[in-house]
Design a protein around this motif. Structure first.
Motif, PDB file in Angstrom:
ATOM      1  N   ARG A 287       0.825  -1.214   0.000  1.00 24.65           N
ATOM      2  CA  ARG A 287       0.000   0.000   0.000  1.00 24.65           C
ATOM      3  C   ARG A 287       0.858   1.262   0.000  1.00 24.65           C
ATOM      4  O   ARG A 287       0.373   2.340  -0.340  1.00 24.65           O
ATOM      5  N   ARG A 288       2.148   1.163   0.359  1.00 22.50           N
ATOM      6  CA  ARG A 288       3.019   2.347   0.381  1.00 22.50           C
ATOM      7  C   ARG A 288       3.649   2.646  -0.979  1.00 22.50           C
ATOM      8  O   ARG A 288       4.300   3.657  -1.152  1.00 22.50           O
ATOM      9  N   HIS A 292       1.358   3.097  -9.858  1.00 24.70           N
ATOM     10  CA  HIS A 292       1.647   2.190 -10.966  1.00 24.70           C
ATOM     11  C   HIS A 292       2.276   0.886 -10.482  1.00 24.70           C
ATOM     12  O   HIS A 292       2.066  -0.171 -11.075  1.00 24.70           O
ATOM     13  N   GLU A 293       3.017   0.933  -9.365  1.00 26.49           N
ATOM     14  CA  GLU A 293       3.581  -0.296  -8.817  1.00 26.49           C
ATOM     15  C   GLU A 293       2.508  -1.132  -8.128  1.00 26.49           C
ATOM     16  O   GLU A 293       2.534  -2.368  -8.175  1.00 26.49           O
ATOM     17  N   ARG A 294       1.548  -0.469  -7.476  1.00 28.21           N
ATOM     18  CA  ARG A 294       0.448  -1.218  -6.873  1.00 28.21           C
ATOM     19  C   ARG A 294      -0.366  -1.932  -7.949  1.00 28.21           C
ATOM     20  O   ARG A 294      -0.807  -3.068  -7.756  1.00 28.21           O
ATOM     21  N   ASP A 295      -0.544  -1.276  -9.097  1.00 34.01           N
ATOM     22  CA  ASP A 295      -1.254  -1.916 -10.201  1.00 34.01           C
ATOM     23  C   ASP A 295      -0.520  -3.172 -10.662  1.00 34.01           C
ATOM     24  O   ASP A 295      -1.142  -4.190 -10.987  1.00 34.01           O
ATOM     25  N   TYR A 296       0.804  -3.094 -10.699  1.00 35.31           N
ATOM     26  CA  TYR A 296       1.595  -4.258 -11.104  1.00 35.31           C
ATOM     27  C   TYR A 296       1.350  -5.423 -10.146  1.00 35.31           C
ATOM     28  O   TYR A 296       1.115  -6.564 -10.578  1.00 35.31           O
ATOM     29  N   TRP A 297       1.388  -5.150  -8.854  1.00 37.88           N
ATOM     30  CA  TRP A 297       1.212  -6.229  -7.890  1.00 37.88           C
ATOM     31  C   TRP A 297      -0.212  -6.760  -7.874  1.00 37.88           C
ATOM     32  O   TRP A 297      -0.443  -7.937  -7.583  1.00 37.88           O
ATOM     33  N   ARG A 298      -1.191  -5.903  -8.212  1.00 35.96           N
ATOM     34  CA  ARG A 298      -2.561  -6.401  -8.345  1.00 35.96           C
ATOM     35  C   ARG A 298      -2.631  -7.462  -9.435  1.00 35.96           C
ATOM     36  O   ARG A 298      -3.231  -8.529  -9.264  1.00 35.96           O
ATOM     37  N   VAL A 299      -2.009  -7.178 -10.563  1.00 34.49           N
ATOM     38  CA  VAL A 299      -1.993  -8.127 -11.666  1.00 34.49           C
ATOM     39  C   VAL A 299      -1.249  -9.399 -11.264  1.00 34.49           C
ATOM     40  O   VAL A 299      -1.675 -10.522 -11.577  1.00 34.49           O
ATOM     41  N   MET A 300      -0.142  -9.248 -10.564  1.00 35.55           N
ATOM     42  CA  MET A 300       0.639 -10.403 -10.149  1.00 35.55           C
ATOM     43  C   MET A 300      -0.155 -11.303  -9.199  1.00 35.55           C
ATOM     44  O   MET A 300      -0.157 -12.533  -9.326  1.00 35.55           O
ATOM     45  N   PHE A 301      -0.837 -10.702  -8.244  1.00 33.86           N
ATOM     46  CA  PHE A 301      -1.624 -11.495  -7.304  1.00 33.86           C
ATOM     47  C   PHE A 301      -2.775 -12.202  -8.017  1.00 33.86           C
ATOM     48  O   PHE A 301      -3.078 -13.355  -7.724  1.00 33.86           O
ATOM     49  N   ASN A 302      -3.426 -11.500  -8.944  1.00 32.32           N
ATOM     50  CA  ASN A 302      -4.505 -12.140  -9.686  1.00 32.32           C
ATOM     51  C   ASN A 302      -3.990 -13.345 -10.463  1.00 32.32           C
ATOM     52  O   ASN A 302      -4.604 -14.412 -10.476  1.00 32.32           O
ATOM     53  N   PHE A 343      10.634  -8.073   5.107  1.00 32.75           N
ATOM     54  CA  PHE A 343       9.618  -7.306   5.792  1.00 32.75           C
ATOM     55  C   PHE A 343      10.232  -6.405   6.857  1.00 32.75           C
ATOM     56  O   PHE A 343       9.809  -5.269   7.050  1.00 32.75           O
ATOM     57  N   GLN A 344      11.269  -6.883   7.544  1.00 32.43           N
ATOM     58  CA  GLN A 344      11.929  -6.068   8.560  1.00 32.43           C
ATOM     59  C   GLN A 344      12.600  -4.857   7.926  1.00 32.43           C
ATOM     60  O   GLN A 344      12.524  -3.738   8.429  1.00 32.43           O
ATOM     61  N   LYS A 345      13.231  -5.055   6.788  1.00 32.95           N
ATOM     62  CA  LYS A 345      13.911  -3.951   6.122  1.00 32.95           C
ATOM     63  C   LYS A 345      12.934  -2.918   5.570  1.00 32.95           C
ATOM     64  O   LYS A 345      13.230  -1.732   5.505  1.00 32.95           O
ATOM     65  N   SER A 346      11.729  -3.396   5.181  1.00 32.91           N
ATOM     66  CA  SER A 346      10.740  -2.473   4.612  1.00 32.91           C
ATOM     67  C   SER A 346      10.003  -1.700   5.683  1.00 32.91           C
ATOM     68  O   SER A 346       9.288  -0.753   5.395  1.00 32.91           O
ATOM     69  N   GLY A 347      10.159  -2.125   6.948  1.00 37.16           N
ATOM     70  CA  GLY A 347       9.450  -1.456   8.031  1.00 37.16           C
ATOM     71  C   GLY A 347       8.029  -1.930   8.207  1.00 37.16           C
ATOM     72  O   GLY A 347       7.244  -1.319   8.917  1.00 37.16           O
ATOM     73  N   ALA A 348       7.652  -3.029   7.527  1.00 37.55           N
ATOM     74  CA  ALA A 348       6.275  -3.528   7.609  1.00 37.55           C
ATOM     75  C   ALA A 348       6.001  -4.091   8.998  1.00 37.55           C
ATOM     76  O   ALA A 348       6.879  -4.609   9.646  1.00 37.55           O
TER      77      ALA A 348
END
Length: 348
Positions: A287-288, A292-302, A343-348
């Protein structure tokens, strides 16, 4: 059934809901069949033969005596909400806290406080919540055997005044068995999450911001979509409601004194992690990103999780499918370490 709800009719919309289907069940195989349907179902009179239900029919004092005779002595989880919230277990203002406090107190003391406050219109609402009967009163478990399921699934006791539990969902299947009083469950299919205005997902439990008993449709207009497909179940002592995991539900205790026993089961770790943990980590990371990158991951997850995951790697030999194929335990452990580090490096 489809109803055209308007702000003027929202206050009585609960009266027009489609009832949850009813079914008979008497064997352990029945619960597996009902869960497999993916739909909630009321099972009338499932536990009407419990000694606990018989005690409750004689009144609150008889049920309290029954429980105290079998009390193991350990403090029990108690939740309390002040009069201003009208028994609603929900978020407090600002969503940084909840309307209720939680502490551990002796069972006898708590039952006495509940008895003193159930008829006080301006008093707090007190409830024993999620008390493990196997830990606190194992004799109750022996006297009131689990219906339709194995004995290693532990029951929980919920007992108190006029509690209204805000819309939420459970990660496990839930069999809720009413012992005393009447309860109303309003249920929403899992896919209605976008219309329920759920609070912060990283705070457990995430609750809806909408009060379904008085929905503010000017503030929460999408809730109308959830209202159109909601269902309702009214349960009395001895009745049970089966809710498959992830169904959203709002629970109202309709009488001054109420008790229920529930069973949770069926959560499974698929692959190498609990999917809820992975979802939250992915959510907080993706979500951060820029749009355009979120759109890419939407397609990847689908492509790899929802549409047809097998087709996404079908052109590759099994040895070349990597993490999208079947992993050995050693490969699962290695991937877990990589993801945790990322995930630790991204701060998630």
């Amino acid at each position: 059934m489809t109803v055209a709800f308007t702000p003027d009719s929202a206050s009585d919309w609960l009266e027009s809901l489609t009832p949850v289907a009813r079914a008979e069940a008497g064997a352990r195989g029945d619960i597996e069949r009902l869960v497999a349907s993916g739909e909630p179902v009321v099972i009338p009179r499932l536990v009407e033969g419990w000694p606990m239900v018989a005690a409750a029919r004689r009144g609150p004092e008889a049920l309290a005596a029954y429980l105290l005779e079998r009390d193991g002595g350990a403090p029990v989880p108690v939740m309390e909400t002040p009069p201003a919230f009208g028994g609603r277990f929900c978020y407090a203002e600002g969503l940084h806290d909840y309307s209720f406090t939680k502490r551990y107190r002796p069972l006898g003391e708590t039952l006495a406080r509940i008895s003193r406050t159930i008829d006080q219109a301006d008093g707090p609402v007190i409830a024993i919540q999620m008390m493990s009967l196997a830990e606190h009163a194992p004799a109750v478990v022996r006297d009131n055997p689990a219906p339709l399921m194995s004995g290693d699934i532990r029951p929980n006791l919920w007992l108190g005044g006029r509690v209204r539990t805000q819309i939420h969902h459970d990660p496990d299947h839930n069999l809720a068995c009413v012992v005393a009083g009447r309860r109303r469950f309003v249920l929403f299919p899992p896919e209605q999450v976008g219309a329920l205005y759920i609070g912060p997902p990283d705070r457990a439990p995430p609750l809806s911001l909408v009060d379904p008993e008085a929905p503010d449709l000017s503030r929460f207009p999408r809730f109308v979509e959830a209202m159109r497909v909601a269902r309702v179940a009214h349960l009395g002592p001895g009745d049970a409601l089966l809710m498959p995991r992830l169904w959203w539900h709002h629970v109202t205790s309709l009488d001054p004194y109420n008790a229920m026993v529930n069973y949770w089961w069926g959560e499974q770790k698929r692959g190498f992690e609990n999917p809820r943990d992975l979802f939250l980590a992915a959510l907080l990371t993706i979500r951060r990103l820029p749009a355009h990158e979120r759109d890419y991951w939407r397609v990847m997850f689908n492509a790899h999780a929802f549409d047809n995951p097998g087709a996404a790697v079908a052109h590759l030999a099994p040895a070349m499918q990597g993490h999208l194929g079947d992993l050995s335990p050693k490969e699962q452990a290695g991937l877990r370490r990589v993801l945790q580090s990322a995930f630790q490096k991204s701060g998630a």
